[in-house]
Design an enzyme around this catalytic site. Sequence first.
Site, mmCIF file in Angstrom:
data_model
loop_
_atom_site.group_PDB
_atom_site.id
_atom_site.type_symbol
_atom_site.label_atom_id
_atom_site.label_comp_id
_atom_site.label_asym_id
_atom_site.label_seq_id
_atom_site.Cartn_x
_atom_site.Cartn_y
_atom_site.Cartn_z
ATOM 1 N N HIS A 63 19.672 27.398 -2.655
ATOM 2 C CA HIS A 63 19.440 28.109 -1.393
ATOM 3 C C HIS A 63 19.231 29.609 -1.605
ATOM 4 O O HIS A 63 18.723 30.295 -0.718
ATOM 5 C CB HIS A 63 20.573 27.834 -0.395
ATOM 6 C CG HIS A 63 21.819 28.640 -0.607
ATOM 7 N ND1 HIS A 63 22.944 28.128 -1.227
ATOM 8 C CD2 HIS A 63 22.140 29.905 -0.270
ATOM 9 C CE1 HIS A 63 23.890 29.043 -1.260
ATOM 10 N NE2 HIS A 63 23.435 30.141 -0.684
ATOM 11 N N ASP A 93 22.437 21.917 -4.681
ATOM 12 C CA ASP A 93 22.308 23.350 -4.412
ATOM 13 C C ASP A 93 22.283 24.162 -5.704
ATOM 14 O O ASP A 93 22.886 25.237 -5.790
ATOM 15 C CB ASP A 93 23.431 23.845 -3.492
ATOM 16 C CG ASP A 93 23.101 25.216 -2.889
ATOM 17 O OD1 ASP A 93 21.906 25.562 -2.846
ATOM 18 O OD2 ASP A 93 24.032 25.931 -2.487
ATOM 19 N N SER A 169 26.900 33.539 -3.644
ATOM 20 C CA SER A 169 26.246 32.266 -3.942
ATOM 21 C C SER A 169 25.480 32.320 -5.255
ATOM 22 O O SER A 169 24.679 33.226 -5.485
ATOM 23 C CB SER A 169 25.274 31.907 -2.815
ATOM 24 O OG SER A 169 25.954 31.658 -1.618
#
Length: 317
Positions: A63, A93, A169
């Site tokens: 992402h 992911d 992230s």
Amino acid sequence: MSVAAEKMTSDDAALLDAYSASVADAVDRIGPAVCRIEISQPRAGQGSGFIISPDGLIVTNSHVVGDATSVRIAIPNGVHAEGRVLGRDPDTDLALVRSHASFPDFAPLGNSKLLRRGQIAIAIGNPLGFEWTVTAGVVSALGRSMRSATGRLIDDVIQTDAALNPGNSGGPLVSSAGEVIGVNTAVIRGAQGIAFAVASNTANFVISEIIRFGKVRRAFIGVSADTVALPRRAALMSGLATTSAVRLRKVEPGSPADRAGLNEGDVIAAIDGQPVTGVDDLVRLLDGSRIGRDTRCLVLRRSTAVELTVVPEARTA
């Protein structure tokens, strides 16, 4: 102050110093390999990543890179470089980037199977634009499942209370031994101290698939599962020298597992004679080579061991 109180204070200080030293040493080892990932097309944004090999392979979140084919990379020593997105796997992911710049430091993935609840977990990343921030906590739980952006469940997820924020992230979750044990991927908004990382063993599988095939090939049988301890009696019954296996939490109706007779609560101890000691083994063994092939599952069901044949299907998007 009494002698006992003085000793307690001294011991506490020594423990704090030992904790601080272990965190600082881990950060010194891994921190220089942590990147800031910048995306300008087709949308602007940034996140974190980390270099896993001296030839410029970089792990981040799917992402984070989105649909971009190239990204810009910055590392703590001031080096900026361009990177090409080799592949992405939205189901876990994870994404893999390659840069041909010269990076002096890298952070190889460790073995997440060795993790224990309560051990130190350190997150390094770029939350909210604050570059190369360090937070620390513990491994709160192992073997969690969480839903990816594609709607599929990511199994073998690490839960931690190391503080994560947007921008973390794709950065590494690190043990006190200075090994990358996971890839930070998500926080629960509105909750205090609940964050998740994809386990390093799952990341290793995804990376190897992207390097070989440009994508992750998966054999689908239609189950969700968690890792459980295998009692000695059950291990003897299975004929395997293992102490853990995989318990099925859900079997999708009409799936290959359902058609083969697998049930919720069954324990899978081996696939085609290879031990299944955790969810990461299940993910690794169910690769694209098993699609359409008879696959033998050694199943422990109550007080008996049975062998069932599953025919995995290709996992569709």
